[in-house]
Write a protein that holds these residues in place. Structure first.
Motif, PDB file in Angstrom:
ATOM      1  N   ARG A 131      66.314  30.438  23.591  1.00 34.36           N
ATOM      2  CA  ARG A 131      66.788  29.532  22.544  1.00 34.36           C
ATOM      3  C   ARG A 131      68.141  29.127  22.641  1.00 34.36           C
ATOM      4  N   TRP A 132      68.590  28.077  21.879  1.00 33.05           N
ATOM      5  CA  TRP A 132      69.823  27.464  21.774  1.00 33.05           C
ATOM      6  C   TRP A 132      71.148  28.388  21.731  1.00 33.05           C
ATOM      7  N   TRP A 133      70.923  29.621  20.745  1.00 28.44           N
ATOM      8  CA  TRP A 133      72.043  30.544  20.718  1.00 28.44           C
ATOM      9  C   TRP A 133      71.995  31.548  21.872  1.00 28.44           C
ATOM     10  N   SER A 134      70.871  31.834  22.294  1.00 25.93           N
ATOM     11  CA  SER A 134      70.910  32.505  23.771  1.00 25.93           C
ATOM     12  C   SER A 134      71.728  31.597  24.527  1.00 25.93           C
ATOM     13  N   ARG A 138      73.139  36.123  40.403  1.00 22.12           N
ATOM     14  CA  ARG A 138      72.279  37.138  41.074  1.00 22.12           C
ATOM     15  C   ARG A 138      71.881  37.821  39.774  1.00 22.12           C
ATOM     16  N   ARG A 139      72.090  37.553  38.586  1.00 25.98           N
ATOM     17  CA  ARG A 139      71.844  38.615  37.460  1.00 25.98           C
ATOM     18  C   ARG A 139      70.067  38.293  37.213  1.00 25.98           C
ATOM     19  N   PRO A 140      69.406  39.231  36.791  1.00 27.02           N
ATOM     20  CA  PRO A 140      68.224  39.157  36.259  1.00 27.02           C
ATOM     21  C   PRO A 140      68.132  37.850  35.486  1.00 27.02           C
ATOM     22  N   ARG A 141      67.037  37.081  35.657  1.00 25.19           N
ATOM     23  CA  ARG A 141      66.650  35.892  34.805  1.00 25.19           C
ATOM     24  C   ARG A 141      65.539  36.103  33.634  1.00 25.19           C
ATOM     25  N   PRO A 142      65.611  35.615  32.607  1.00 26.03           N
ATOM     26  CA  PRO A 142      64.646  35.997  31.543  1.00 26.03           C
ATOM     27  C   PRO A 142      63.591  35.071  31.978  1.00 26.03           C
TER      28      PRO A 142
END
Length: 541
Positions: free
Chosen positions: A378-381, A369-373
């Motif tokens: 990126r891979w580190w994110s 349910r969190r806000p989606r980017p």
């Protein structure tokens, strides 16, 4: 319009018995008068079927209703027949009883103090005949010999002075009884010789420390003989990752993902551009069959069977496109296993398994349910997001399990956050694949003398991997010794019920508050998409 109004009224009528039954169950549980038995399970099945009808899940309601047929047959046909046969054949004769201890407690009998055992998978021998029972209650005079007797096999002999039924199960009262426990906790006997052969073969290559880790995570066997094995097990328990020492839902889920990845790679190389038998659905069926074959190989340990049943139901619902919520699958699996043996409710492993899975599901639903980017990460994110999900799941599991763990073991560890954050990814990425490769190599060379170069190379790599894994858990244990607290909890059943009802209410309020906050910002997930089962990204496009 009239049909819709009639449907709504029918749904409301289906909700009424469920609500009334829930209130009655809560009142009885809070008063301490409730005890699980076949009549209560039958009532729960009826209320659950009515609730599913109210949710328009008619096929699932039919499945739940059909599950009650074996229980009703056992309760109203089989159990009275066994009771009358025992009353006719016993006649004051000697009874021999064996079974797995689900619960034990001290009681007061007319002649003095005594014991009451609730046994699962019980067997009663009388007059040359044997009667198998899924559960049995036995009372007899005696003193308590072991405080922790759950999941131990006990054998009791004595003369019956009372045969009857209580709480939907057969109850026997014995006089001049004797009892003793088996040497080891009971487990699956199927494939025991094969497990022993594989364990002995691994012991040829691995030292005691790494062998004590290999046995539980690959073969479902715990080594308690060597001091080194006990020290390793104690370190895992203090860090809070003792669940890694049992083939449970985590191992079955990781094994499913690993086998799916392997089959997907093989299918992509060999059947490029083809469908049919090489579809994703066929691979899911094949992987499920392989998991059941692996569980049969290691002797059907109870936690692995529970996880496999739950996973099979999830795969079945996905194949049929029913989009059944995971909470419903959890409840249906628990109901199915309790219908087979209601006394499992008092098994600590059963309680921990389903409570952990429940709070995993709740944590994942909260995460979704969190806000989606809006842009691709990126891979580190993605790595940080996975670590945050790991910590969120660990937090909710800790909230859900600490009362049961404190009551059972008298210890609560906050090292579980560091343990799960480091040990679980290593288990999924390195330890479990290496262990499965070693197990497959042992199976291939089974029957020949140990020492072949391939087997020596694989187990040499596994020894290094398990040694590093054990060294890491020992480092966490020594560095965070102050975060392990002694806490002996002596709650009543009503206190546990109040705690979990409060926790679930707090979760519901948290979800409602976060939804309002994110919807107010315009960045929250689409609630309609979440209800329908579509991913939020697809709903927003």
């Amino acid at each position: 319009m009239i049909k819709r109004v009639q449907l709504l009224r029918w749904r409301h009528l289906c909700w009424m018995p469920f609500g009334a039954g829930s209130l009655w169950f809560s009142a009885e549980a809070l008063s301490g008068r409730i005890e699980l038995g076949a009549p209560l399970l039958l009532a729960g099945v009826g209320l659950g079927a009515a609730w599913l009808i109210g949710r328009r899940l008619i096929p699932l309601a039919v499945v739940v209703a059909l599950l009650a047929v074996p229980l009703a047959y056992r309760q109203f046909v089989r159990l009275p027949a066994i009771e009358s046969a025992l009353q006719e054949e016993a006649g004051g004769g000697y009874l021999r009883i064996r079974g797995t201890v689900r619960r034990q407690e001290r009681i007061t009998l007319p002649g003095g103090s005594g014991l009451r055992y609730l046994l699962g998978e019980a067997e009663v021998e009388s007059g040359g005949r044997r009667f198998a029972l899924p559960e049995l209650e036995v009372r007899f005079p005696g003193r308590l010999r072991q405080w922790r007797a759950r999941r131990r096999e006990v054998r009791i002999g004595g003369y019956p002075v009372g045969i009857g039924r209580e709480g939907g199960r057969l109850a026997l009262t014995l006089a001049e009884a004797r009892y003793h426990f088996a040497a080891e906790p009971t487990g699956g006997r199927s494939g025991e010789w094969l497990r022993r052969a594989l364990a002995d073969r691994a012991g040829y290559y691995l030292p005691n420390a790494t062998h004590a880790v290999y046995l539980p995570i690959l073969l479902g066997v715990r080594d308690t003989a060597s001091p080194e094995a006990r020290r390793v097990t104690g370190a895992f328990r203090r860090v809070g990752v003792a669940h890694l020492f049992a083939i449970s839902g985590l191992h079955v889920g990781l094994l499913f993902l690993l086998l799916m990845a392997v089959l997907h790679g093989i299918s992509a190389l060999t059947t490029r551009g083809q469908g049919g038998l090489h579809s994703r659905q066929a691979m899911r069926i094949g992987v499920t069959a392989l998991i059941w074959a692996y569980i049969a190989l290691i002797g059907f340990p109870v936690p692995a069977v529970r996880a496999a049943v739950m996973g099979t139901m999830v795969v079945w619902s996905q194949l049929w496109g029913t989009r059944t919520p995971q909470v419903y699958v959890l409840v249906l699996t628990a109901l199915l296993m309790l219908l087979v043996a209601p006394s499992q409710l008092y098994d600590l492993s059963f309680q921990l398994s389903f409570l952990a899975y429940l709070f995993v599901v709740l944590a994942i639903r909260l995460w979704e349910r969190r806000p989606r980017p809006e842009r691709r990460r990126r891979w580190w994110s993605a790595l940080l997001s996975g670590a945050a999900l790991n910590l969120l799941i660990t937090f909710w599991i800790t909230l859900g399990l600490w009362p049961v763990l404190a009551a059972a073991f008298g210890r609560v560890s906050l090292l579980v956050f560091a343990g799960n954050l480091l040990m679980v990814p290593l288990l999924s990425a390195v330890v479990l694949p290496s262990g499965l490769l070693a197990l497959a190599t042992s199976l291939f060379h089974l029957g020949s003398l140990p020492g072949r170069w391939a087997e020596r190379a694989v187990f040499g790599w596994l020894d290094w991997v398990l040694g590093a894994w054990v060294a890491l858990v020992r480092l966490i244990d020594e560095a965070g010794a102050a975060l392990v607290f002694r806490l002996e909890l002596d709650w009543t059943p009503r206190a546990f019920i109040v705690y979990y009802l409060t926790l679930l209410l707090a979760y519901a309020l948290l979800v409602r508050g976060l939804d309002r906050r994110w919807n107010r910002r315009g960045s929250g997930p689409d609630r309609g998409a979440l209800r329908s089962g579509d991913p939020p990204s697809a709903a927003g496009s």
